[in-house]
Design a protein around this motif. Structure first.
Motif, mmCIF file in Angstrom:
data_model
loop_
_atom_site.group_PDB
_atom_site.id
_atom_site.type_symbol
_atom_site.label_atom_id
_atom_site.label_comp_id
_atom_site.label_asym_id
_atom_site.label_seq_id
_atom_site.Cartn_x
_atom_site.Cartn_y
_atom_site.Cartn_z
ATOM 1 N N GLY A 162 -52.123 -51.721 -19.442
ATOM 2 C CA GLY A 162 -50.852 -52.139 -19.610
ATOM 3 C C GLY A 162 -50.628 -53.536 -19.793
ATOM 4 N N VAL A 163 -49.610 -54.229 -20.147
ATOM 5 C CA VAL A 163 -49.507 -55.764 -20.097
ATOM 6 C C VAL A 163 -48.024 -56.129 -19.262
ATOM 7 C CG1 VAL A 163 -48.701 -57.932 -21.482
ATOM 8 C CG2 VAL A 163 -50.384 -56.176 -22.204
ATOM 9 N N GLY A 164 -48.323 -56.785 -18.392
ATOM 10 C CA GLY A 164 -47.223 -57.179 -17.216
ATOM 11 C C GLY A 164 -47.424 -58.166 -16.369
ATOM 12 N N THR A 165 -46.934 -57.901 -15.119
ATOM 13 C CA THR A 165 -47.075 -58.873 -13.892
ATOM 14 C C THR A 165 -47.965 -58.292 -12.923
ATOM 15 O OG1 THR A 165 -44.874 -59.384 -14.541
ATOM 16 C CG2 THR A 165 -45.743 -60.235 -12.240
ATOM 17 N N VAL A 166 -48.935 -58.863 -12.519
ATOM 18 C CA VAL A 166 -49.660 -58.522 -11.196
ATOM 19 C C VAL A 166 -49.301 -59.333 -10.038
ATOM 20 C CG1 VAL A 166 -51.560 -60.362 -11.825
ATOM 21 C CG2 VAL A 166 -52.181 -58.263 -10.677
ATOM 22 N N LYS A 167 -49.285 -58.699 -9.282
ATOM 23 C CA LYS A 167 -48.941 -59.386 -7.657
ATOM 24 C C LYS A 167 -50.035 -59.102 -6.537
ATOM 25 C CE LYS A 167 -44.023 -59.132 -8.640
ATOM 26 N NZ LYS A 167 -42.601 -58.469 -8.175
ATOM 27 N N PHE A 168 -49.989 -60.009 -5.634
ATOM 28 C CA PHE A 168 -50.531 -59.619 -4.465
ATOM 29 C C PHE A 168 -49.366 -59.787 -3.336
ATOM 30 C CE2 PHE A 168 -54.745 -62.091 -5.617
ATOM 31 C CZ PHE A 168 -54.949 -60.823 -6.512
ATOM 32 N N LEU A 169 -49.350 -58.542 -2.662
ATOM 33 C CA LEU A 169 -48.193 -58.313 -1.711
ATOM 34 C C LEU A 169 -48.629 -58.130 -0.146
ATOM 35 C CD1 LEU A 169 -46.239 -55.867 -3.796
ATOM 36 C CD2 LEU A 169 -45.756 -58.228 -3.525
ATOM 37 N N LYS A 170 -48.449 -58.969 0.524
ATOM 38 C CA LYS A 170 -48.742 -58.771 1.988
ATOM 39 C C LYS A 170 -47.516 -58.122 3.071
ATOM 40 C CE LYS A 170 -50.373 -61.867 5.726
ATOM 41 N NZ LYS A 170 -50.810 -62.963 6.164
ATOM 42 N N HIS A 171 -47.981 -57.157 3.757
ATOM 43 C CA HIS A 171 -46.805 -56.402 4.411
ATOM 44 C C HIS A 171 -46.582 -57.197 5.765
ATOM 45 C CE1 HIS A 171 -45.188 -53.234 6.741
ATOM 46 N NE2 HIS A 171 -44.859 -52.584 5.597
ATOM 47 N N LYS A 207 -51.390 -56.094 5.898
ATOM 48 C CA LYS A 207 -52.217 -55.567 4.881
ATOM 49 C C LYS A 207 -51.722 -55.983 3.501
ATOM 50 C CE LYS A 207 -54.916 -52.961 7.490
ATOM 51 N NZ LYS A 207 -56.389 -53.306 7.494
ATOM 52 N N VAL A 208 -52.870 -56.332 2.568
ATOM 53 C CA VAL A 208 -52.484 -57.169 1.183
ATOM 54 C C VAL A 208 -52.865 -55.779 0.245
ATOM 55 C CG1 VAL A 208 -52.937 -58.617 -0.395
ATOM 56 C CG2 VAL A 208 -52.921 -59.193 2.181
ATOM 57 N N ARG A 209 -51.966 -55.750 -0.736
ATOM 58 C CA ARG A 209 -52.372 -54.707 -1.806
ATOM 59 C C ARG A 209 -51.998 -55.553 -3.216
ATOM 60 N NH1 ARG A 209 -47.674 -50.609 -3.342
ATOM 61 N NH2 ARG A 209 -45.769 -51.893 -2.767
ATOM 62 N N LEU A 210 -52.820 -55.122 -4.200
ATOM 63 C CA LEU A 210 -52.520 -55.414 -5.718
ATOM 64 C C LEU A 210 -51.651 -54.485 -6.290
ATOM 65 C CD1 LEU A 210 -55.291 -56.778 -8.102
ATOM 66 C CD2 LEU A 210 -53.761 -54.815 -8.737
ATOM 67 N N VAL A 211 -50.713 -54.948 -6.890
ATOM 68 C CA VAL A 211 -49.728 -54.163 -7.589
ATOM 69 C C VAL A 211 -49.405 -54.785 -9.173
ATOM 70 C CG1 VAL A 211 -47.327 -53.083 -7.740
ATOM 71 C CG2 VAL A 211 -48.571 -53.167 -5.848
ATOM 72 N N MET A 212 -49.606 -53.839 -10.164
ATOM 73 C CA MET A 212 -49.195 -54.474 -11.391
ATOM 74 C C MET A 212 -48.279 -53.443 -12.047
ATOM 75 S SD MET A 212 -51.930 -55.682 -14.398
ATOM 76 C CE MET A 212 -50.994 -56.172 -16.125
ATOM 77 N N ARG A 213 -47.164 -53.890 -12.752
ATOM 78 C CA ARG A 213 -46.312 -53.152 -13.559
ATOM 79 C C ARG A 213 -46.306 -53.624 -15.069
ATOM 80 N NH1 ARG A 213 -42.606 -50.401 -10.155
ATOM 81 N NH2 ARG A 213 -42.833 -50.980 -7.927
ATOM 82 N N GLN A 214 -46.167 -52.647 -15.763
ATOM 83 C CA GLN A 214 -45.794 -52.795 -17.114
ATOM 84 C C GLN A 214 -44.565 -53.787 -17.482
ATOM 85 O OE1 GLN A 214 -46.126 -49.384 -19.436
ATOM 86 N NE2 GLN A 214 -48.197 -48.765 -18.956
ATOM 87 N N SER A 215 -44.450 -54.342 -18.220
ATOM 88 C CA SER A 215 -43.492 -55.520 -18.365
ATOM 89 C C SER A 215 -42.046 -54.676 -18.999
ATOM 90 C CB SER A 215 -43.756 -56.691 -19.536
ATOM 91 O OG SER A 215 -44.268 -55.958 -20.625
ATOM 92 N N LYS A 216 -42.087 -53.981 -19.778
ATOM 93 C CA LYS A 216 -41.165 -53.222 -20.377
ATOM 94 C C LYS A 216 -40.598 -51.941 -19.666
ATOM 95 C CE LYS A 216 -41.842 -54.652 -25.201
ATOM 96 N NZ LYS A 216 -42.040 -54.356 -26.306
ATOM 97 N N THR A 217 -41.688 -50.906 -19.358
ATOM 98 C CA THR A 217 -41.186 -49.787 -18.563
ATOM 99 C C THR A 217 -41.067 -49.929 -17.004
ATOM 100 O OG1 THR A 217 -43.084 -49.276 -18.702
ATOM 101 C CG2 THR A 217 -42.079 -48.561 -20.544
ATOM 102 N N LEU A 218 -41.695 -51.245 -16.311
ATOM 103 C CA LEU A 218 -42.082 -51.365 -14.890
ATOM 104 C C LEU A 218 -42.851 -50.247 -14.548
ATOM 105 C CD1 LEU A 218 -38.449 -52.478 -13.846
ATOM 106 C CD2 LEU A 218 -40.510 -54.025 -14.695
ATOM 107 N N LYS A 219 -43.635 -49.349 -15.195
ATOM 108 C CA LYS A 219 -44.424 -48.197 -14.696
ATOM 109 C C LYS A 219 -45.710 -49.047 -14.074
ATOM 110 C CE LYS A 219 -47.324 -44.532 -16.274
ATOM 111 N NZ LYS A 219 -47.902 -43.850 -17.288
ATOM 112 N N ILE A 220 -46.023 -48.573 -12.849
ATOM 113 C CA ILE A 220 -47.293 -49.001 -12.028
ATOM 114 C C ILE A 220 -48.556 -48.562 -12.741
ATOM 115 C CG2 ILE A 220 -48.222 -48.900 -10.047
ATOM 116 C CD1 ILE A 220 -45.770 -48.424 -8.778
ATOM 117 N N CYS A 221 -49.340 -49.557 -12.967
ATOM 118 C CA CYS A 221 -50.455 -49.349 -13.820
ATOM 119 C C CYS A 221 -51.709 -49.631 -12.927
ATOM 120 C CB CYS A 221 -50.757 -50.095 -15.115
ATOM 121 S SG CYS A 221 -50.110 -51.906 -14.877
ATOM 122 N N ALA A 222 -51.533 -50.323 -11.607
ATOM 123 C CA ALA A 222 -52.566 -50.520 -10.629
ATOM 124 C C ALA A 222 -51.843 -50.809 -9.357
ATOM 125 C CB ALA A 222 -53.376 -51.757 -11.274
#
Length: 230
Positions: A77-86, A91-106
Motif C-alpha cells: 500500500g501507499v499511505g502514511t507510516v507512523k510511530f505511536l507511543k502509548h 510501548k511504541v508500535r509502527l502503524v501504516m494506513r493506505q491513503s484512500k481507504t485508510l486500511k491498515i497495511c502494517a
C-alpha cells in the motif's frame, strides 16, 4: 388586404407577457421556506485506536511485503507510516494506513533485536522482519518500505533503531529490578526465620529458668482435735 404584414406590436406584447409570467414563476419558486429533513442522522464518533498514543513520526511512504510462495515483493500500500507511543505503557508500535481507504497495511511493535537493512543499495529503502498484526492475526512478515527522500529515510532509520535500543535497555533494567526484588524477598524471609528462631529460643530459656514449685504434704500425725474439726 392580401400581402399585409403583421403588426409587430402584438408580437412584442406576447413576448412581454411571457417574460412577466417567467418572472412571476421565478418569484413564486423562491419562497425562502426551509424544509426539515425526513430522517435525522445522529453524529457518530469514529475511533482509530490511536487516541491513547503520541505520534513520534508521521510521513508518506510506500510499503511492500515479501511473498514467500511467489518468491517476490508485492505492494502492500501507499499511505502514511507512523510511530505511536502509548501514554501509559510507553510501548511504541509502527502503524501504516493506505491513503484512500485508510486500511491498515502494517501494525507491529518496535523492540529489540529488530534492525533495518538497505535494499539493493538504495538509500531511501529499508527492509526488516516483524511479527505483524495488520490482518487480525500474528504473522511473521518481511517488509520493505520506500520513503520519499533520503532525509526522511535517515530520520525513519534513526528513530526506529533508537526505539529498538531503548526497548532493549528497558528490558535489561526490568530484569535487573526483578532480580533485586527477588534477592530482597529472600533476605527478608531469612531475616524473619532468624527472628522467629530467636523468639523461640527466648521462650525456651524462660521455660527452663522458671522455678518449679513442689507441693509439700504434711508428714506428722493428725491430732484428735483436727480430726474432730474435719
Amino acid at each position: 388586404m392580401a400581402g399585409a404584414q403583421e403588426e409587430p406590436v402584438l408580437t412584442r406584447a406576447v413576448d412581454d407577457d411571457s417574460r412577466e409570467n417567467e418572472d412571476d414563476v421565478g418569484k413564486e419558486e423562491d419562497t425562502g421556506a426551509q424544509v426539515a429533513p425526513i430522517v435525522k442522522l445522529e453524529e457518530v464518533v469514529v475511533t482509530t485506536g490511536e487516541e491513547e498514543e503520541d505520534v513520534l513520526l508521521d510521513m508518506k511512504a510506500k510499503l511492500y511485503r515479501f511473498d514467500k510462495d511467489g518468491n517476490q515483493w508485492k505492494e502492500r500500500g501507499v499511505g502514511t507510516v507512523k510511530f505511536l507511543k502509548h501514554k501509559e505503557t510507553t510501548k511504541v508500535r509502527l502503524v501504516m494506513r493506505q491513503s484512500k481507504t485508510l486500511k491498515i497495511c502494517a501494525n507491529h511493535s518496535i523492540h529489540s533485536p529488530m534492525s533495518l537493512q538497505e535494499h539493493a543499495g538504495s538509500d531511501k529503502t529499508w527492509v526488516w522482519h516483524a511479527t505483524d498484526f495488520s490482518d487480525g492475526e500474528l504473522k511473521e512478515e518481511l517488509f520493505c518500505i520506500r520513503l520519499g527522500s533520503v532525509e526522511n529515510a535517515k530520520k525513519f532509520r534513526d528513530l526506529f533503531e533508537e526505539i529498538a535500543g531503548s526497548e532493549d535497555k528497558n528490558t535489561e533494567e526490568s530484569e535487573e529490578a526483578a532480580e533485586m526484588a527477588t534477592e530482597l524477598i529472600k533476605s527478608l524471609k531469612v531475616g524473619d526465620k532468624k527472628e522467629e528462631s530467636k523468639e523461640e529460643s527466648k521462650v525456651e530459656e524462660k521455660e527452663v529458668d522458671k522455678p518449679v514449685v513442689k507441693e509439700e504434704k504434711p508428714t506428722g500425725p493428725i491430732s484428735t482435735e483436727a480430726k474432730t474439726e474435719a
